[in-house]
Design an enzyme around this catalytic site. Structure first.
Site, PDB file in Angstrom:
ATOM      1  N   HIS A 126      -0.421  -6.685  10.905  1.00 28.15           N
ATOM      2  CA  HIS A 126      -1.336  -5.587  10.408  1.00 28.15           C
ATOM      3  C   HIS A 126      -2.698  -5.666  11.168  1.00 28.15           C
ATOM      4  CE1 HIS A 126       1.010  -4.832   6.963  1.00 28.15           C
ATOM      5  NE2 HIS A 126       0.914  -6.291   6.653  1.00 28.15           N
ATOM      6  N   CYS A 184       5.466  -4.590   9.478  1.00 21.49           N
ATOM      7  CA  CYS A 184       5.875  -5.595   8.149  1.00 21.49           C
ATOM      8  C   CYS A 184       7.147  -5.205   7.206  1.00 21.49           C
ATOM      9  CB  CYS A 184       4.329  -5.750   7.341  1.00 21.49           C
ATOM     10  SG  CYS A 184       4.798  -7.142   6.423  1.00 21.49           S
TER      11      CYS A 184
HETATM   12  N1  GLN Z   1       6.978  -6.367   0.784  1.00 19.91           N
HETATM   13  C1  GLN Z   1       6.963  -7.121   2.113  1.00 19.91           C
HETATM   14  C2  GLN Z   1       6.952  -8.638   2.038  1.00 19.91           C
HETATM   15  O1  GLN Z   1       6.100  -9.065   1.113  1.00 19.91           O
HETATM   16  C3  GLN Z   1       5.971  -6.468   3.062  1.00 19.91           C
HETATM   17  C4  GLN Z   1       4.884  -6.870   2.950  1.00 19.91           C
HETATM   18  C5  GLN Z   1       3.776  -6.090   3.799  1.00 19.91           C
HETATM   19  O2  GLN Z   1       4.212  -4.996   4.413  1.00 19.91           O
HETATM   20  N2  GLN Z   1       2.469  -6.694   4.005  1.00 19.91           N
HETATM   21  O3  GLN Z   1       7.521  -9.163   2.862  1.00 19.91           O
END
Ligand code: GLN
EC number: 6.3.5.13
Length: 250
Positions: free
Chosen positions: A207, A92
């Site tokens: 995740h 992510c």
């Molecule tokens: N901040 C990033 C987004 O919102 C990654 C989010 C995350 O790692 N869950 O796209």
């Protein structure tokens, strides 16, 4: 006894939704095969050692991922490890940080450029279960089983020709690389691509932690880290993982 050195990179800023567990899964799957394995935790401000066998980076909030990108760019250790062909798993925000640039905190931030990917912002958060079919690009050629994870992001990532998607979305949003009616990324427009593969880097919005849910991907990275083919790893029978996958993919 083989020694496996696993880098857990910046868990203090990149480590949401149990992403630290990816390093634990690699260590455990190595140990279950009688290998000695240890995790090297690298925190914000510390240099990333270039000689580790495999690296993992997790997800994070916008402010945290800006700090991570700035540190990793200034340090250069992770980029040198990628140049040396060490496998790197990025989740992510980790995916976004390893790309060319991403949008966070109202501005465009430089990434490490290890993935030919650009991330802009969605209008609406992409959140929920995601399932994909592996594209079997590059390093992931041996993946045959569906991939499963949980996504939660505001980023929409478009891959350039240097990167291939990790999977084709069957359920969920993934990279959100299809744009809405006004030419802007739109969380309602279902995407076809999930994640990215480029050189020794595998990146995903999943995740979970993703390696607990996808043991075939874990063993692929483990084999690459050990310099062997995945078929050379002794198979592991872990019924609880099969049960988890059946539930999530069902
Ligand atoms: N901040 C990033 C987004 O919102 C990654 C989010 C995350 O790692 N869950 O796209």
């Amino acid at each position: 006894m083989t020694e496996l050195h696993i880098g857990l990179i910046l868990p203090d800023v990149l480590g949401t939704y149990g992403d630290d567990g990816n390093a634990l899964v690699l260590r455990q799957r190595a140990r279950m095969r009688g290998l000695s394995a240890e995790i090297h935790t690298v925190k914000l401000g510390e240099a990333v050692p270039t000689g580790l066998d495999v690296y993992t980076l997790g997800g994070g909030e916008d402010t945290a991922q800006i700090l991570a990108a700035e540190h990793l760019l200034a340090d250069g250790g992770l980029s040198r490890a990628a140049e040396a062909g060490r496998p790197i798993l990025a989740i992510c925000a980790g995916l976004q940080v390893l790309g060319e640039s991403f949008r966070a905190g109202g501005r465009v931030v430089d990434g490490l450029g290890l993935i030919d990917a650009t991330t802009t912002a969605l209008h609406k958060r992409a959140i929920g279960e995601v399932t994909s079919t592996p594209t079997r690009a590059g390093l992931t050629a041996d993946l045959t089983e569906p991939l499963t994870g949980f996504e939660n992001h505001m980023g929409a990532t478009v891959l350039g020709p240097g990167a291939a998607p990790l999977g084709t979305v069957r359920r969920g949003m993934g990279n959100c690389d299809r744009h809405g009616a006004e030419g802007l990324p739109d969380a309602d427009a279902q995407t076809s691509a999930e994640g990215a593969v480029q050189g020794s880097v595998v990146a995903t919005y999943m995740h979970g932690p993703v390696l607990a849910r996808n043991p075939q991907l874990a063993d692929l990275l483990l084999a690459r880290a050990m310099g062997i083919a995945p078929v050379e790893l002794e198979p592991l029978d872990i019924p609880v993982v099969d049960k988890l996958r059946a539930e999530r993919l069902g």
